[in-house]
Design an enzyme around this catalytic site. Structure first.
Site, PDB file in Angstrom:
ATOM      1  N   GLN A 210     -23.046  68.327  -6.912  1.00 50.11           N
ATOM      2  CA  GLN A 210     -22.110  69.317  -7.425  1.00 50.11           C
ATOM      3  C   GLN A 210     -21.874  70.431  -6.417  1.00 50.11           C
ATOM      4  O   GLN A 210     -21.028  71.292  -6.652  1.00 50.11           O
ATOM      5  CB  GLN A 210     -22.655  69.929  -8.727  1.00 50.11           C
ATOM      6  CG  GLN A 210     -22.797  68.954  -9.871  1.00 50.11           C
ATOM      7  CD  GLN A 210     -23.534  69.565 -11.050  1.00 50.11           C
ATOM      8  OE1 GLN A 210     -24.538  69.035 -11.500  1.00 50.11           O
ATOM      9  NE2 GLN A 210     -23.053  70.676 -11.584  1.00 50.11           N
ATOM     10  N   PHE A 241     -24.288  67.502 -14.868  1.00 50.06           N
ATOM     11  CA  PHE A 241     -24.819  68.393 -15.906  1.00 50.06           C
ATOM     12  C   PHE A 241     -25.697  69.513 -15.354  1.00 50.06           C
ATOM     13  O   PHE A 241     -26.531  70.059 -16.060  1.00 50.06           O
ATOM     14  CB  PHE A 241     -25.602  67.594 -16.957  1.00 50.06           C
ATOM     15  CG  PHE A 241     -24.873  66.407 -17.491  1.00 50.06           C
ATOM     16  CD1 PHE A 241     -23.662  66.550 -18.149  1.00 50.06           C
ATOM     17  CD2 PHE A 241     -25.389  65.130 -17.322  1.00 50.06           C
ATOM     18  CE1 PHE A 241     -22.982  65.445 -18.647  1.00 50.06           C
ATOM     19  CE2 PHE A 241     -24.706  64.017 -17.810  1.00 50.06           C
ATOM     20  CZ  PHE A 241     -23.501  64.179 -18.472  1.00 50.06           C
ATOM     21  N   ARG A 323     -29.235  84.380 -17.553  1.00 49.02           N
ATOM     22  CA  ARG A 323     -28.193  83.867 -18.462  1.00 49.02           C
ATOM     23  C   ARG A 323     -28.742  83.753 -19.891  1.00 49.02           C
ATOM     24  O   ARG A 323     -28.019  84.022 -20.858  1.00 49.02           O
ATOM     25  CB  ARG A 323     -27.683  82.529 -17.954  1.00 49.02           C
ATOM     26  CG  ARG A 323     -26.679  81.814 -18.813  1.00 49.02           C
ATOM     27  CD  ARG A 323     -25.307  82.441 -18.809  1.00 49.02           C
ATOM     28  NE  ARG A 323     -24.504  82.130 -17.661  1.00 49.02           N
ATOM     29  CZ  ARG A 323     -23.165  82.135 -17.647  1.00 49.02           C
ATOM     30  NH1 ARG A 323     -22.492  82.417 -18.750  1.00 49.02           N
ATOM     31  NH2 ARG A 323     -22.501  81.890 -16.545  1.00 49.02           N
ATOM     32  N   ARG A 355     -26.457  72.205 -17.954  1.00 48.10           N
ATOM     33  CA  ARG A 355     -25.278  72.604 -18.714  1.00 48.10           C
ATOM     34  C   ARG A 355     -25.577  73.760 -19.698  1.00 48.10           C
ATOM     35  O   ARG A 355     -26.304  73.585 -20.662  1.00 48.10           O
ATOM     36  CB  ARG A 355     -24.764  71.391 -19.476  1.00 48.10           C
ATOM     37  CG  ARG A 355     -23.356  71.497 -20.008  1.00 48.10           C
ATOM     38  CD  ARG A 355     -22.963  70.182 -20.629  1.00 48.10           C
ATOM     39  NE  ARG A 355     -21.534  70.103 -20.908  1.00 48.10           N
ATOM     40  CZ  ARG A 355     -20.928  68.985 -21.313  1.00 48.10           C
ATOM     41  NH1 ARG A 355     -21.624  67.865 -21.466  1.00 48.10           N
ATOM     42  NH2 ARG A 355     -19.628  68.966 -21.554  1.00 48.10           N
ATOM     43  N   PHE A 357     -26.935  76.600 -18.474  1.00 47.29           N
ATOM     44  CA  PHE A 357     -27.618  77.419 -17.470  1.00 47.29           C
ATOM     45  C   PHE A 357     -28.428  78.557 -18.093  1.00 47.29           C
ATOM     46  O   PHE A 357     -28.333  79.712 -17.688  1.00 47.29           O
ATOM     47  CB  PHE A 357     -26.572  77.976 -16.495  1.00 47.29           C
ATOM     48  CG  PHE A 357     -27.123  78.362 -15.152  1.00 47.29           C
ATOM     49  CD1 PHE A 357     -27.463  77.391 -14.237  1.00 47.29           C
ATOM     50  CD2 PHE A 357     -27.303  79.686 -14.817  1.00 47.29           C
ATOM     51  CE1 PHE A 357     -27.976  77.750 -12.981  1.00 47.29           C
ATOM     52  CE2 PHE A 357     -27.818  80.055 -13.576  1.00 47.29           C
ATOM     53  CZ  PHE A 357     -28.146  79.077 -12.655  1.00 47.29           C
ATOM     54  N   THR A 456     -22.852  84.498 -12.631  1.00 44.51           N
ATOM     55  CA  THR A 456     -23.388  85.856 -12.688  1.00 44.51           C
ATOM     56  C   THR A 456     -23.767  86.370 -11.299  1.00 44.51           C
ATOM     57  O   THR A 456     -24.080  87.548 -11.149  1.00 44.51           O
ATOM     58  CB  THR A 456     -24.599  85.931 -13.631  1.00 44.51           C
ATOM     59  OG1 THR A 456     -25.565  84.948 -13.259  1.00 44.51           O
ATOM     60  CG2 THR A 456     -24.153  85.680 -15.072  1.00 44.51           C
ATOM     61  N   ALA A 525     -21.045  76.494 -14.039  1.00 46.28           N
ATOM     62  CA  ALA A 525     -20.718  77.709 -14.793  1.00 46.28           C
ATOM     63  C   ALA A 525     -19.410  77.582 -15.578  1.00 46.28           C
ATOM     64  O   ALA A 525     -18.801  78.591 -15.916  1.00 46.28           O
ATOM     65  CB  ALA A 525     -20.656  78.927 -13.875  1.00 46.28           C
ATOM     66  N   GLU A 727     -19.314  73.980 -20.679  1.00 42.73           N
ATOM     67  CA  GLU A 727     -20.631  74.276 -21.240  1.00 42.73           C
ATOM     68  C   GLU A 727     -20.638  74.794 -22.673  1.00 42.73           C
ATOM     69  O   GLU A 727     -21.523  74.420 -23.455  1.00 42.73           O
ATOM     70  CB  GLU A 727     -21.342  75.306 -20.344  1.00 42.73           C
ATOM     71  CG  GLU A 727     -21.670  74.775 -18.972  1.00 42.73           C
ATOM     72  CD  GLU A 727     -22.112  75.890 -18.049  1.00 42.73           C
ATOM     73  OE1 GLU A 727     -23.261  75.840 -17.586  1.00 42.73           O
ATOM     74  OE2 GLU A 727     -21.313  76.814 -17.793  1.00 42.73           O
TER      75      GLU A 727
END
Length: 780
Positions: A210, A241, A323, A355, A357, A456, A525, A727
């Site tokens: 990813q 994921f 998160r 997924r 996070f 973030t 994200a 997500e």
């Protein structure tokens, strides 16, 4: 060119807001889609196996590599000492050695890598490696880490008001704990990399990742080479994921090191057992809470500790635990709150992105709190959820200071799902069913989700694209996002087609490659379409601007009179097909290629002060799930689930519908059947489909109703006002866990508190039922 209208002009097909099929759908179902393992192997390709540690924490006293080096077909046997560059590939901070140096810190850590002519030869040689250890004390759980003050990073606290005082002075008070399990990504395609040496010591790496730029950086680092000598490419993944965000770097680095050592192409394809043993999972959490509330169930103050098991290194755990803290409010206004996140270091595999996070762990924690409040008051949990929703001025700011700018959408979604699911009537019917039945019990639960969209870490909120128009009017789009089945390439093609006003089949999206789009952030994200779609749009608009300026001069008009429409371009009284325009522009030396770069506006975050606007906007949804349990066995099924998710402005409603369905089922699996189990020596024992249970056709709700809410376009200027979808719906699966809890409570007539950790396996459900029965028998 001719006056009037060009021949063959027709409306475009496949633009945005249309549910066209995934660009690789037919390849997927026919087996024609090329994944990394399907790339034809070059002559001389070697294959990799690794020797994994069977100790959770131990000092390496020595290794005997002689037998492995002399084994048939073996070309290289590498240890940490053989790394020519920097052997630490931690994505944020050091702590992740590509191979274990002098100490192993989890059972499953790679110690030695072997390259041989065949995979079976490599595996046989890896088994011949002897490693001599001295065992060291091991910390295995988050609770043990908290007691030992063992952390990979300092704890962090969000604070609003005097939460302790608010809890103490509230009319009602509850405290409790919750164990929230982890989850294996269980992507269909396990980790894989194929490293191919090029001239001058350069390297091409095909990686199932990813984050191609991170793989490029890590490979360059371990080889001690500049990044311009490393190219990383990913056409598609068989699922990611989050498990292929930071962790593909190690797999690619091992392949690259062996390719560098042998000057041969090297493929490292992991089998399922090694993949599950060696790579990180969703963080499991230990949650403690203390909450004060009034007689209506409205929260006055809450204190919460979220202790995430990070494993042996930091990896991405700061962001994950942050998160979880960001989402420990979920859809509810907390007038006074203290939310603390602990990053626990344990001698287990380094946990990583998954997924959501960390968001799901924060959401399930506060949903447990709200559910317990409702049960303590004897109220319908839906009513207590409504009482605590974010609202207008005075109830519209998160504990970290970000305004919730559309708080009323949560009530709108709850209103609609309450009607659509016939919640009130079904609640009455379920109560009647439970009164008639002693063995089977039903439960019903509704949960909302409010999920922040953006990384973030601010600098990750950017994307780039490279768009080419060829002289035949076909278009090639290159962007930094990666395709893992979620349809990002399809959406990018739709966006380019819509902007150029040409048919989508004239647009080709290429493999994600670091030598075309450099320095791209991970596709994660839920921001892949938001970021890359805007970058593609900007690149296309640059080319359109050049064409408009050229045609205005060429056709003796002004740029504002140039219109792209229906596979054609109109300039004043003139019209040409798009291919004619492309050819004419080329002949007149107009550039038909452009980059586009987008950076998300308005976001900021001061981590030291724990305040800011870390998200561009919130994505919201709701779900109602019904559960049926067998009180004699703990087994269960889900007769019905109703899911409503806000997808206003959707680029592709067909793909987004599939994303909502898949996310919900994956979330349901996390809170029900997917149990990771380590033994007392820190060895993962659930590392194959025989022992680790992912959702199956029997898990999916029998009556599964999924609806996309499309009433409100995004108030923020996203690409075509669309909203992220990857997500947020996963957290709606939490409603299944709460429905099981509701069914267990029905055993005791909803008079006794129920403790049910996640995942709520049949064993845990049965134990909870037996606990209720024991208390009933004891009369207390």
């Amino acid at each position: 060119m001719a006056d009037g209208s060009a021949p063959g002009i027709k409306p475009i097909s496949g633009g945005v807001h249309l549910g066209i099929e995934h660009e690789s759908a037919r390849k997927h179902v026919t087996g024609a889609a090329t994944y990394t393992d399907d790339i034809p192997e070059l002559p001389g390709t070697l294959h990799v196996a690794v020797r994994l540690s069977d100790r959770a924490h131990a000092r390496i006293l020595g290794m005997d590599l002689a037998k492995a080096k002399q084994a048939p077909g073996v070309h290289a046997v590498l240890t940490f000492d053989d790394v020519p560059g920097d052997g630490d590939i931690g994505p944020i901070l050091p702590g992740d050695p590509v191979l274990a140096p002098d100490v192993v810190e989890y059972a499953g850590q790679a110690v030695v890598a072997v390259a041989a002519e065949t995979l079976s030869q490599a595996r046989a040689a890896a088994r011949m490696v002897e490693v001599f250890y001295e065992d060291l004390p091991a910390v295995l759980t988050a609770q043990e880490a908290m007691e030992a003050e063992s952390f990979v990073s300092p704890s962090l606290t969000f604070q609003r008001g005097d939460a302790a005082q608010a809890v103490a002075s509230a009319p009602r008070r509850l405290s409790g704990t919750l164990e929230v399990g982890g989850q294996d990504h269980f992507y269909l395609e396990s980790h894989i990399a194929y490293a191919i040496p090029k001239e001058d010591g350069d390297l091409l790496v095909h990686s199932s990742t990813q984050h191609p730029a991170e793989v490029q950086h890590a490979v360059a680092k371990v080889l001690g080479r500049p990044m311009h000598g490393i190219a990383v490419e990913c056409r598609r993944m068989g699922g990611g994921f989050g498990g292929k965000e930071s962790q593909p770097a190690q797999i690619a680095c091992i392949a690259a090191l062996l390719a560098n050592a042998t000057r041969r192409p090297v493929k490292f394809r992991m089998d399922r057992d090694d993949d599950m043993l060696m790579t990180g999972k969703r963080h499991d959490f230990h949650v403690r809470y203390d909450v004060g509330f009034d007689e209506d169930g409205r929260i006055q103050g809450m204190e919460m500790d979220l202790a995430g098991r990070c494993g042996m290194s930091l990896d991405l755990s700061n962001g994950v635990v942050d998160r979880a803290m960001f989402h420990a409010d979920n859809a509810y206004y907390l007038p006074a709150a203290r939310i603390t996140g602990h990053r626990c270091k344990t001698h287990t595999v380094s946990n990583t992105a998954f997924r959501g996070f960390g968001g799901p762990q924060g959401v399930i924690a506060v949903e447990e709190v709200v559910d317990e409040i409702a049960r303590s008051l004897g109220k319908d949990p839906l009513d207590v959820r409504r009482a605590n929703l974010y609202g207008g001025p005075g109830r519209d700011v998160t504990p970290y200071g970000m305004p919730v700018e559309e708080p009323d959408i949560l009530a709108e979604l709850l209103d609609q799902i309450e009607r659509d699911s016939d919640y009130r009537n079904r609640r009455t019917e379920i109560d009647a069913f439970n009164a008639r039945n002693t063995v089977l019990k039903k439960g019903l639960a509704v949960t909302p989700v409010k999920f922040g969209i953006s990384f973030t870490v601010k600098h990750l909120n950017q994307a780039a694209a490279l768009v080419h128009v060829y002289t035949d009017g076909s278009v090639q789009v290159n962007h930094g996002g990666t395709e893992m089945g979620q349809g990002i390439h399809t959406k990018m093609a739709q966006i380019a087609a819509q902007e150029f006003q040409i048919d989508v089949d004239r647009v080709k999206v290429t493999a994600s490659a670091t030598d075309k789009v450099p320095n791209a952030p991970p596709t994660a994200a839920s921001a892949g379409t938001d970021l890359n779609g805007q970058a593609v749009r900007l690149a296309v608009r640059t080319i359109k601007g050049r064409l408009a300026d050229f045609l205005a001069e060429h056709c003796h008009t002004t740029p504002d009179k140039v219109e792209f429409r229906d596979n054609a371009v109109f300039a004043g009284n003139h019209a040409m097909t798009f291919p004619e325009v492309a050819k004419l522009a080329y002949l007149n030396r107009v550039s038909l290629s452009s980059t586009g770069h987008y950076a998300t506006p308005r976001i900021w975050w001061d981590r030291e002060k724990c305040e800011g606007r870390p998200f561009f906007y919130f994505s919201c949804g709701v779900a109602v799930t019904e559960a049926l349990i067998d009180t004699l066995t703990g087994e269960y099924r889900f007769p019905r689930a109703d899911v409503l998710h806000d997808c206003s402005g959707t680029i592709n409603p067909a793909i987004d519908l599939g994303q909502v369905e898949g996310a919900f089922v994956q979330g349901l699996g996390w809170v029900t059947c997917e149990e990771l189990w380590w033994d007392g020596q820190g060895r993962l024992r659930t590392h194959a489909p025989s022992t680790y249970k992912i959702p199956t056709s029997r898990t999916i709700p029998e009556d599964f109703r999924v609806t996309l809410y499309t009433a409100r376009p995004n108030r923020e200027d996203t690409v075509f006002r669309s909203k992220a979808i990857g997500e947020p719906p996963l957290m709606l699966g939490i409603s299944a866990w709460l429905a099981l809890k509701d069914a267990v409570a029905a055993v005791g007539g909803h008079k006794y508190p129920v403790h049910l950790d996640a995942p709520a396996t049949p064993e845990r459900v049965l134990l909870a039922v037996e606990d209720i029965k024991a208390r009933m028998a004891a009369g207390g």
